[in-house]
Design an enzyme around this catalytic site. Sequence first.
Site: not given
Ligand code: NAI
Length: 456
Positions: A33, A38, A41, A183-184, A267, A270, A442
């Site tokens: 590493e 870790g 994550c 990115g939402g 965001s 990835r 419950h």
């Molecule tokens: P994501 O893939 O969840 O969301 C990215 C969003 O950005 C999408 O809705 C997409 O339509 C939007 N987007 C893409 N290009 C854009 C642009 N030029 N302008 C505006 N919007 C745009 O990716 P995110 O949130 O970066 O997360 C990355 C990874 O990390 C994901 O695979 C996710 O599963 C993982 N992760 C998981 C978590 C959990 O399970 N709680 C917490 C944080 C991350």
Amino acid sequence: MEIFDLVVIGGGPGGYLAAERAGHAGLKTAVIEKREFGGVCLNEGCVPSKTFLNSAKVFDYANHAENYGVKVDGKTSIDQKFVVERKNGVVKMLVNGVKATLKRNKVKTFSAEAFIEGKDAEGFAIKAGDEKIIAKRLIIATGSMPVVPPIPGLKENIATGLVLTNREILDLTEIPKTLTVIGGGVIGLEMASYFSSVGTKVTVVEMLGKIAGPTEAEISSILQKSLEKKGVIFNLGAKVTAIEADGVVYEKDGKTEKIVSEKILLSIGRRAVTQGFGLENLSVNLERGAIVTDDQMRTNIANVYAVGDVNGKVMLAHTAYREAEVAVNTILGKKDAMRYNVIPSVIYTNPEVGSVGETEESAKAKGLDVKCVNIPLTYSGRYIAENSDLNGICKLVINKKTNTLIGAHVIGSYSGEYIVAVSAMIDLEVDIENIKKLVFPHPTVCEIVREAIFQI
Ligand code: NAI
């Protein structure tokens, strides 16, 4: 040169668990590493963001304490420096735990950069920093990094510190007045939830017409409304076209708009890390930038496996854990394979979202004959007793032909904790009539599953 049965490149959830399991099974194992054990994550993703979000939850409770008959004198405020210090303490404890577990399982750890030099009769020639070792088998677990698209001004403003990724935002010791989230998706929403709770004016710019990507449509809409209530502004169907020194430029409905912002979070997804460590020396097949694997985590090259984000399948830590076990079992000659259809996912916003399996939409797209039940969480006594916002729902998707559950989607407290119970019901293909005979404690919020089952 020391010869190992297995060398794992990357010490994140996929890598460290593979090494632990292999060491435990008696394989002579090493893990390399270059940053911190870790991985993303533990150090800059799942765990640190949860410490932030828990502080926000306490803050939200304090601000609405009167809803529960609690009087808080004076103004509540957030000590962001303390939040970051606490986060660092949590991370340290868990990283030390990983190191201790690796040691307990007799895994040799290298805190160094790995490089694959090639393959000869003995095995794979690997450099771990200055040391050379031989690996009879190799697990690639190099993870992923944020996508940085060629938007004008983006790279420059990452360098100035205006634009942050998940890594830097979790080290912010001051709360920005304004934050624009590009990115939402999951990262964007969790950070929007945190920063809006602690007083930042947050705007989310999302390209698609809905937030939270593949999340069930009604749940995504409830989540959006809940965050809007906290002050988050959503610009959906909006495409970012430039980053300037003071904010984000985007196009929506043919018009160009600008949001002035103190900080910007990038965001938008990835991408797998497949470069910089000699992977090209093995001619491993890639597809859309990720390593191609089968359901036993094998690549096209014998004795080379890939687990976690680097195979681009489901970029979640718990998927990596299971893939690590499948890879090690395959190495040990034990029959095992990944099943990707029952991987739960959680969005740790307030309110929290838990989902697993098919949505009504995805099931119908597959031509399945389904029935859906959708009930409010107010069927649960504990939910009403503990919440002042009562907008949560539970939606179940049932395969009519097999009379089994194939999907569950919940928004509301604890959903991330009990969604695994539904995963088990789906995975084990339990008949609905048998689920009706299960006893749920419950009063709990998870009783909502039982309530929904009886509505079918
Ligand atoms: P994501 O893939 O969840 O969301 C990215 C969003 O950005 C999408 O809705 C997409 O339509 C939007 N987007 C893409 N290009 C854009 C642009 N030029 N302008 C505006 N919007 C745009 O990716 P995110 O949130 O970066 O997360 C990355 C990874 O990390 C994901 O695979 C996710 O599963 C993982 N992760 C998981 C978590 C959990 O399970 N709680 C917490 C944080 C991350």
